[in-house]
Scaffold this active site. Structure first.
Site, PDB file in Angstrom:
ATOM      1  N   SER A   1     -26.017 -45.404 -56.866  1.00  0.00           N
ATOM      2  CA  SER A   1     -25.849 -45.575 -55.416  1.00  0.00           C
ATOM      3  C   SER A   1     -25.965 -44.238 -54.675  1.00  0.00           C
ATOM      4  O   SER A   1     -25.503 -43.196 -55.146  1.00  0.00           O
ATOM      5  CB  SER A   1     -24.471 -46.170 -55.130  1.00  0.00           C
ATOM      6  OG  SER A   1     -24.232 -46.113 -53.748  1.00  0.00           O
ATOM      7  N   LEU A   2     -26.559 -44.313 -53.477  1.00  0.00           N
ATOM      8  CA  LEU A   2     -26.668 -43.120 -52.635  1.00  0.00           C
ATOM      9  C   LEU A   2     -25.442 -42.945 -51.737  1.00  0.00           C
ATOM     10  O   LEU A   2     -25.308 -41.928 -51.048  1.00  0.00           O
ATOM     11  CB  LEU A   2     -27.915 -43.234 -51.737  1.00  0.00           C
ATOM     12  CG  LEU A   2     -29.271 -43.222 -52.442  1.00  0.00           C
ATOM     13  CD1 LEU A   2     -30.390 -43.491 -51.443  1.00  0.00           C
ATOM     14  CD2 LEU A   2     -29.485 -41.869 -53.121  1.00  0.00           C
TER      15      LEU A   2
ATOM     16  N   THR B   1     -20.038 -53.461 -53.023  1.00  0.00           N
ATOM     17  CA  THR B   1     -21.429 -53.895 -53.129  1.00  0.00           C
ATOM     18  C   THR B   1     -21.546 -54.985 -54.192  1.00  0.00           C
ATOM     19  O   THR B   1     -20.537 -55.468 -54.718  1.00  0.00           O
ATOM     20  CB  THR B   1     -22.363 -52.685 -53.376  1.00  0.00           C
ATOM     21  OG1 THR B   1     -23.714 -53.128 -53.294  1.00  0.00           O
ATOM     22  CG2 THR B   1     -22.118 -52.044 -54.749  1.00  0.00           C
TER      23      THR B   1
ATOM     24  N   LYS C   1     -18.962 -58.623 -53.129  1.00  0.00           N
ATOM     25  CA  LYS C   1     -18.753 -58.805 -51.687  1.00  0.00           C
ATOM     26  C   LYS C   1     -17.992 -60.091 -51.351  1.00  0.00           C
ATOM     27  O   LYS C   1     -17.216 -60.131 -50.412  1.00  0.00           O
ATOM     28  CB  LYS C   1     -20.098 -58.791 -50.961  1.00  0.00           C
ATOM     29  CG  LYS C   1     -20.709 -57.401 -50.895  1.00  0.00           C
ATOM     30  CD  LYS C   1     -22.021 -57.404 -50.166  1.00  0.00           C
ATOM     31  CE  LYS C   1     -22.482 -55.967 -49.917  1.00  0.00           C
ATOM     32  NZ  LYS C   1     -23.780 -55.911 -49.253  1.00  0.00           N
TER      33      LYS C   1
ATOM     34  N   ASP D   1     -23.074 -54.580 -42.703  1.00  0.00           N
ATOM     35  CA  ASP D   1     -24.485 -54.715 -43.093  1.00  0.00           C
ATOM     36  C   ASP D   1     -25.357 -55.180 -41.926  1.00  0.00           C
ATOM     37  O   ASP D   1     -26.458 -54.660 -41.704  1.00  0.00           O
ATOM     38  CB  ASP D   1     -24.636 -55.708 -44.260  1.00  0.00           C
ATOM     39  CG  ASP D   1     -24.322 -55.081 -45.613  1.00  0.00           C
ATOM     40  OD1 ASP D   1     -24.276 -53.840 -45.704  1.00  0.00           O
ATOM     41  OD2 ASP D   1     -24.126 -55.840 -46.578  1.00  0.00           O
TER      42      ASP D   1
ATOM     43  N   ALA E   1     -29.934 -65.660 -50.442  1.00  0.00           N
ATOM     44  CA  ALA E   1     -28.717 -66.198 -49.822  1.00  0.00           C
ATOM     45  C   ALA E   1     -27.488 -65.584 -50.482  1.00  0.00           C
ATOM     46  O   ALA E   1     -26.431 -66.194 -50.537  1.00  0.00           O
ATOM     47  CB  ALA E   1     -28.698 -67.724 -49.940  1.00  0.00           C
TER      48      ALA E   1
ATOM     49  N   GLY F   1     -25.012 -61.857 -51.098  1.00  0.00           N
ATOM     50  CA  GLY F   1     -24.142 -61.079 -50.214  1.00  0.00           C
ATOM     51  C   GLY F   1     -24.888 -60.403 -49.078  1.00  0.00           C
ATOM     52  O   GLY F   1     -24.438 -60.425 -47.926  1.00  0.00           O
TER      53      GLY F   1
ATOM     54  N   LEU G   1     -34.385 -55.346 -47.662  1.00  0.00           N
ATOM     55  CA  LEU G   1     -33.066 -54.682 -47.680  1.00  0.00           C
ATOM     56  C   LEU G   1     -33.010 -53.659 -48.811  1.00  0.00           C
ATOM     57  O   LEU G   1     -32.243 -52.705 -48.747  1.00  0.00           O
ATOM     58  CB  LEU G   1     -31.920 -55.686 -47.866  1.00  0.00           C
ATOM     59  CG  LEU G   1     -31.721 -56.799 -46.846  1.00  0.00           C
ATOM     60  CD1 LEU G   1     -30.312 -57.369 -46.972  1.00  0.00           C
ATOM     61  CD2 LEU G   1     -31.985 -56.365 -45.432  1.00  0.00           C
TER      62      LEU G   1
ATOM     63  N   TYR H   1     -34.428 -50.594 -51.317  1.00  0.00           N
ATOM     64  CA  TYR H   1     -35.150 -49.340 -51.084  1.00  0.00           C
ATOM     65  C   TYR H   1     -35.493 -48.762 -52.450  1.00  0.00           C
ATOM     66  O   TYR H   1     -35.023 -49.267 -53.477  1.00  0.00           O
ATOM     67  CB  TYR H   1     -34.293 -48.368 -50.235  1.00  0.00           C
ATOM     68  CG  TYR H   1     -32.888 -48.286 -50.714  1.00  0.00           C
ATOM     69  CD1 TYR H   1     -31.923 -49.159 -50.244  1.00  0.00           C
ATOM     70  CD2 TYR H   1     -32.526 -47.369 -51.707  1.00  0.00           C
ATOM     71  CE1 TYR H   1     -30.631 -49.131 -50.729  1.00  0.00           C
ATOM     72  CE2 TYR H   1     -31.240 -47.330 -52.190  1.00  0.00           C
ATOM     73  CZ  TYR H   1     -30.294 -48.211 -51.692  1.00  0.00           C
ATOM     74  OH  TYR H   1     -29.019 -48.177 -52.196  1.00  0.00           O
TER      75      TYR H   1
HETATM   76  P1  NDP Z   1     -26.600 -60.719 -54.604  1.00  0.00           P
HETATM   77  O1  NDP Z   1     -26.474 -60.564 -56.064  1.00  0.00           O
HETATM   78  O2  NDP Z   1     -25.412 -61.124 -53.820  1.00  0.00           O
HETATM   79  O3  NDP Z   1     -27.773 -61.779 -54.276  1.00  0.00           O
HETATM   80  C1  NDP Z   1     -28.999 -61.677 -54.926  1.00  0.00           C
HETATM   81  C2  NDP Z   1     -30.004 -62.585 -54.240  1.00  0.00           C
HETATM   82  O4  NDP Z   1     -31.292 -62.378 -54.841  1.00  0.00           O
HETATM   83  C3  NDP Z   1     -29.683 -64.075 -54.393  1.00  0.00           C
HETATM   84  O5  NDP Z   1     -30.125 -64.750 -53.257  1.00  0.00           O
HETATM   85  C4  NDP Z   1     -30.531 -64.440 -55.623  1.00  0.00           C
HETATM   86  O6  NDP Z   1     -30.880 -65.805 -55.693  1.00  0.00           O
HETATM   87  C5  NDP Z   1     -31.775 -63.628 -55.333  1.00  0.00           C
HETATM   88  N1  NDP Z   1     -32.571 -63.403 -56.551  1.00  0.00           N
HETATM   89  C6  NDP Z   1     -32.246 -62.634 -57.619  1.00  0.00           C
HETATM   90  N2  NDP Z   1     -33.258 -62.642 -58.528  1.00  0.00           N
HETATM   91  C7  NDP Z   1     -34.230 -63.431 -58.016  1.00  0.00           C
HETATM   92  C8  NDP Z   1     -35.516 -63.825 -58.468  1.00  0.00           C
HETATM   93  N3  NDP Z   1     -36.005 -63.398 -59.632  1.00  0.00           N
HETATM   94  N4  NDP Z   1     -36.252 -64.619 -57.681  1.00  0.00           N
HETATM   95  C9  NDP Z   1     -35.786 -65.048 -56.485  1.00  0.00           C
HETATM   96  N5  NDP Z   1     -34.571 -64.713 -55.991  1.00  0.00           N
HETATM   97  C10 NDP Z   1     -33.801 -63.909 -56.751  1.00  0.00           C
HETATM   98  O7  NDP Z   1     -27.189 -59.329 -54.077  1.00  0.00           O
HETATM   99  P2  NDP Z   1     -27.149 -58.754 -52.579  1.00  0.00           P
HETATM  100  O8  NDP Z   1     -27.471 -59.861 -51.639  1.00  0.00           O
HETATM  101  O9  NDP Z   1     -25.910 -57.991 -52.354  1.00  0.00           O
HETATM  102  O10 NDP Z   1     -28.343 -57.694 -52.617  1.00  0.00           O
HETATM  103  C11 NDP Z   1     -29.705 -58.106 -52.604  1.00  0.00           C
HETATM  104  C12 NDP Z   1     -30.573 -56.849 -52.446  1.00  0.00           C
HETATM  105  O11 NDP Z   1     -30.364 -56.293 -51.154  1.00  0.00           O
HETATM  106  C13 NDP Z   1     -30.235 -55.747 -53.457  1.00  0.00           C
HETATM  107  O12 NDP Z   1     -31.440 -55.147 -53.907  1.00  0.00           O
HETATM  108  C14 NDP Z   1     -29.409 -54.775 -52.647  1.00  0.00           C
HETATM  109  O13 NDP Z   1     -29.539 -53.444 -53.095  1.00  0.00           O
HETATM  110  C15 NDP Z   1     -30.022 -54.926 -51.263  1.00  0.00           C
HETATM  111  N6  NDP Z   1     -29.054 -54.594 -50.205  1.00  0.00           N
HETATM  112  C16 NDP Z   1     -29.293 -53.468 -49.453  1.00  0.00           C
HETATM  113  C17 NDP Z   1     -28.434 -53.103 -48.440  1.00  0.00           C
HETATM  114  C18 NDP Z   1     -28.739 -51.877 -47.619  1.00  0.00           C
HETATM  115  O14 NDP Z   1     -27.831 -51.359 -46.972  1.00  0.00           O
HETATM  116  N7  NDP Z   1     -29.981 -51.434 -47.574  1.00  0.00           N
HETATM  117  C19 NDP Z   1     -27.209 -53.870 -48.158  1.00  0.00           C
HETATM  118  C20 NDP Z   1     -27.082 -55.077 -48.968  1.00  0.00           C
HETATM  119  C21 NDP Z   1     -27.969 -55.383 -49.978  1.00  0.00           C
HETATM  120  P3  NDP Z   1     -29.929 -66.872 -56.455  1.00  0.00           P
HETATM  121  O15 NDP Z   1     -28.803 -67.155 -55.510  1.00  0.00           O
HETATM  122  O16 NDP Z   1     -30.817 -68.025 -56.674  1.00  0.00           O
HETATM  123  O17 NDP Z   1     -29.466 -66.202 -57.725  1.00  0.00           O
END
Ligand code: NDP
Length: 283
Positions: A18-19, A65, A69, A105, A131, A133, A219, A221
């Site tokens: 993490s950064l 994170t 969450k 966020d 869908a 966090g 979202l 990077y």
């Molecule tokens: P979660 O683990 O809460 O959710 C992951 C999501 O990705 C779910 O919707 C999951 O679907 C989906 N997913 C995972 N693998 C696949 C796949 N192979 N194909 C399709 N869908 C997939 O993670 P977050 O929501 O917290 O984070 C998601 C991304 O966003 C991360 O890369 C995170 O680093 C980034 N992020 C960046 C932020 C920023 O400040 N820039 C802030 C928050 C997040 P399913 O429900 O079906 O498993």
């Protein structure tokens, strides 16, 4: 007598790369506020005990994170309106012997898209991929910013349905499947809030999703943003944006909740962007 630095941490699993510790150290230097910020790797089943220990050891504020969450929500004595709307927490503020939960966020994403990328979000027909966090944190903020219809697509359809139900705007917010994407026409905003690039990769996205003024926003990077942003460029998206700006802006918003001062995120963003681009180019 000098005051002890304020103690902060990021809880997640994994968190090693993490950064956030670097970002908050830079904010501390910029504002002259003494603080420490460490990354604590923690599984969901251990989080409640770890947070209790952090408080006992004078922790004053934390970020949360993936995958914590949602787990953080019931550990808060109170939550902000925006955290309640999303059902997920990314910031914990200590109030006496209890935690106040918030979610920065959505605000972080809006600040980056509006102020740094100069995007007007109003009336944009929007596709949200994911869908989890992150998606839950940004969806209410996007609606507040005045986007048009919102389509949520998730691998696990029940989570997309749950997010749509929570947002509670029938007729404006819709759940769909990846298989439906070819029939949905184009969108003026596409937000990738999945972690797919970290595992098996995103399902195939039709280029028909992208129109002449579409902004594609990830979202993620760094390495994790490369597949979606490459697809967006190949589809000739008008704007292509990664999550680095959002990361810095949501951190600035958390910093303000802890210290009452909003740091200037621009110099921190500029430095991280330079380092990040050098790394991606070197690959
Ligand atoms: P979660 O683990 O809460 O959710 C992951 C999501 O990705 C779910 O919707 C999951 O679907 C989906 N997913 C995972 N693998 C696949 C796949 N192979 N194909 C399709 N869908 C997939 O993670 P977050 O929501 O917290 O984070 C998601 C991304 O966003 C991360 O890369 C995170 O680093 C980034 N992020 C960046 C932020 C920023 O400040 N820039 C802030 C928050 C997040 P399913 O429900 O079906 O498993």
């Amino acid at each position: 007598m000098t005051q002890a630095p304020a103690r902060h941490a990021l809880f997640g699993h994994p968190v090693a790369h993490s950064l956030s510790p670097q970002i908050h150290a830079m904010f501390g230097r910029e504002t002259g506020i003494a603080l420490t910020y460490e990354a604590i790797d923690c599984r969901p089943e251990d989080f409640a005990a770890a947070l209790e220990r952090f408080m006992a050891e004078d922790g004053t504020g934390a970020n949360v994170t993936l995958p914590l969450k949602e787990v953080a929500f019931p550990l808060c004595a109170q939550v902000s309106e925006r955290a309640r709307a999303s059902g997920v927490i990314n910031t914990l503020v200590r109030e006496g012997e209890a935690w106040h939960g918030d979610n920065t966020d959505g605000q972080g994403l809006l600040r980056d898209l509006r102020n740094r990328q100069a995007l007007d979000l109003r009336q944009r027909r929007t596709l949200l991929l994911g869908a989890g966090g992150g998606a839950r944190g940004v969806a209410p903020a996007l609606l507040d910013a005045g986007i048009g219809d919102l389509f949520v697509v998730n691998r696990d359809g029940t989570r997309a349905d749950a997010l749509v139900d929570r947002l509670g705007l029938p007729g404006k917010v819709h759940a769909r499947y990846y298989d439906d994407l070819g029939e949905l026409g184009d969108f003026s905003l596409i937000v990738n809030a999945t972690s797919a690039a970290r595992n098996t990769g995103l399902p195939k996205l039709p280029m028909s999703l992208v129109g002449s003024r579409t902004a594609c926003v990830d979202l993620s990077y760094g390495e994790a943003s490369i597949p979606f942003l490459s697809w967006a460029r190949a589809a000739r998206a008008h704007d292509v944006v990664d999550g680095l700006g959002m990361l810095v802006e949501q951190a600035a918003e958390s910093f303000k909740l802890w210290h009452g001062v909003r740091p200037d995120a621009d110099p921190v963003y500029a430095e991280l962007r330079q380092r990040h681009d050098a790394l991606v180019t070197a690959d």
